[in-house]
Design an enzyme around this catalytic site. Structure first.
Site, PDB file in Angstrom:
ATOM      1  N   HIS B  57       0.824  -1.214   0.000  1.00 44.90           N
ATOM      2  CA  HIS B  57       0.000   0.000   0.000  1.00 44.90           C
ATOM      3  C   HIS B  57       0.859   1.266   0.000  1.00 44.90           C
ATOM      4  CE1 HIS B  57      -3.200  -2.747   0.882  1.00 44.90           C
ATOM      5  NE2 HIS B  57      -2.707  -3.070   2.066  1.00 44.90           N
ATOM      6  N   HIS B 220      -7.099  -4.649  -1.390  1.00 43.91           N
ATOM      7  CA  HIS B 220      -6.395  -5.917  -1.577  1.00 43.91           C
ATOM      8  C   HIS B 220      -7.028  -6.711  -2.717  1.00 43.91           C
ATOM      9  CE1 HIS B 220      -6.448  -4.837   2.731  1.00 43.91           C
ATOM     10  NE2 HIS B 220      -5.161  -5.103   2.654  1.00 43.91           N
TER      11      HIS B 220
END
Lengths: 330, 330
Positions: B57, B220
């Site tokens: 991320h 995700h």
């Protein structure tokens, strides 16, 4: 083609509106043009520092507008030079009477249009215009769009150094001198894992096989120097950094940029940076400042470039000067 | 798979080394862990503010380390929570005796491991630990990895607000209070144009057709709320912003983030921001601060998210406080 755009023909126009909408207190658009300038341009008593070129390299150029860096940034269509008319409007909008330095990347269209624009501004408004041409790409001597080397990510250092000197109140000759010093001391080389896709064309600019990468790529998908099989991050870092160091032959302290080409995640850039910094250490160099992120992109191209700037005390002082601009990460 | 990596199993480790190599004066690695902390942690007399979660991320989480934001950031493997052991080590490394606030994104693994880690640190070092859970994703109520809403890009505002309050010398209750205020007033929603590819798996996490996009996607690759045909940027901005505003119902001034998911060029994010700011204006809202760029990514996923924070004077003051951190653009 999957892109977050509306009509492909409107993409630059809408991007510029989106930039002004993001930073309304920082930048404004010169009416009827694709030129953005600092909201307070021209800044009284200060040399103007401007740049510009084709779009698709964001945050270059407009992302570097602000105190301590650029006063003006002209956007052409994607991968296309701004017109001389618009460049001349930018130069005039950024001239407070102290003159304007144009930082130009070495592409034939840009160099020609900036030269014409400078003459136009001198004639129209008696503006004192100087120009420096950035040619930091060590990969190729001449290329698709250039005589001589291409200007790539090293341009960021030139913006920073010239912008800082201008902010200190230096005259145009001094601002030009430090910009040229940065140009003389910077080298870059990049690689592409994939092509980029321009909004207008909607398909890859060039073909690169599933198992191929290209070394020495330009920032418009121009050919590089070698097409090879997939290499791991360390081998790519070795190749790019090695060629830059061979060319630049720095000593002592350097500043570096590991730059993403637009589609590459930050995670991968840090993996590359790890090896780049190892190599510099092995060569007895000390990294005084390292930047990792997207500075000079090529739309959605996956890949990276490595830039090294050989430092002296003056360049260090100018690089550490304050700058308020959205594109420059700490 | 084309990625700038070496062995897939080493990617997180090498990324962290690359971060330390980039910012050796700013961050250090806690020995034997995947935890990065501010070089000067624990900061005397200050509540520690820490975060962490799966990798992939970036710049979240370690990109927000620094004065005015995070003291510690724990990296798990890609899309996998850090272990409780490592989280506990981070908490202890960031405790100067004033206690530590953990900013946790609402995923079951993260919440559980942070809770265990807090208990471990309390037992081992008598650390005063508090926890806030960010759940800003308005798209889905429960999801693959969560009970309740997912924590996504709104987390950046929580880091900033809590980090600023801690830097002012507030006690842990006050730091927790402002973090919870930010959480109560923030909403986000995202879309994916493509899947992401994890280094270990080497192929897309999910299938999305050439003519499809997914609305309400997680960070995700978790399923969103609707799979639809390609939409233009304005329609996507309408959908994302509309749903966030419906849920949040802000009034007066807001702060916004148009966030890139990793593979999307900045050009496209500005095109989206143009329409997002138009919508806010049409709704009678005033954007006090707009950020556009990559803050909470999902590896190489193409797409974006829109985050809106409903402001009051306290949140504005904390958001404007100084922060020195590589991930936070001006």
């Amino acid at each position: 083609m999957k892109k977050l755009i509306n009509e492909p023909a409107d993409v630059v126009d809408e991007m510029l509106d989106g930039m002004v909408a993001a930073y309304p207190d920082g930048v404004r658009r010169v009416d009827g043009t694709k030129v953005l300038v600092r909201e307070d341009a021209p800044v009284e008593g200060k040399v103007g520092v401007v740049s510009g070129g084709g779009s698709g390299h964001e945050p270059t150029h407009a992302g570097f507008l602000g105190p301590g860096m650029l006063d003006g940034a002209a956007a052409g269509e994607v991968f296309t030079s701004p017109t001389a008319d618009e460049l001349s409007e930018m130069i005039q909008a950024c001239d407070s009477g102290e003159g304007v330095l144009c930082v130009v990347k070495n592409y034939e269209g840009d160099v020609m249009n900036f030269e014409t624009a400078g003459e136009m501004a001198e004639m129209a408004a008696d503006t004192d215009v100087a120009q420096v041409v950035v040619n930091d790409d060590v990969a190729v001597e001449d290329s698709t769009y250039t005589s001589g080397r291409r200007g790539v990510c090293g341009t960021i250092f030139v913006h920073k150094v010239a912008g800082a000197k201008a902010a200190q109140g230096a005259d145009i000759d001094e601002v030009q001198r430090v910009a040229e010093k940065a140009i003389d001391n910077v080298g870059s080389m990049g690689t592409a894992l994939t092509s980029c896709v321009t909004p207008e064309k909607g398909e890859p600019t060039f073909d690169l096989g599933e198992e191929e990468i290209e070394l020495g790529i330009g920032i418009h998908g121009e050919p590089g120097v070698e097409r090879t099989g997939i290499m791991d991050a360390d081998a790519i870092a070795d190749e790019l950094t090695g060629q830059v160091l061979d060319d630049l032959d720095p000593s002592g302290e350097v500043a570096t940029i590991v730059n993403g080409m637009g589609g590459t995640p930050l995670m991968e850039l840090f993996v590359v940076n790890r090896r780049v910094q190892e190599i510099l250490g092995e060569e007895g160099l000390e990294t005084w400042n390292a930047r990792v992120g997207e500075y000079m992109t090529s739309l959605d191209m996956c890949g990276c470039s490595v830039t090294v700037l050989d430092l002296d005390e003056e360049l260090k002082e100018l690089l550490s000067a304050p700058a308020e601009t959205p594109g420059l990460k700490v």
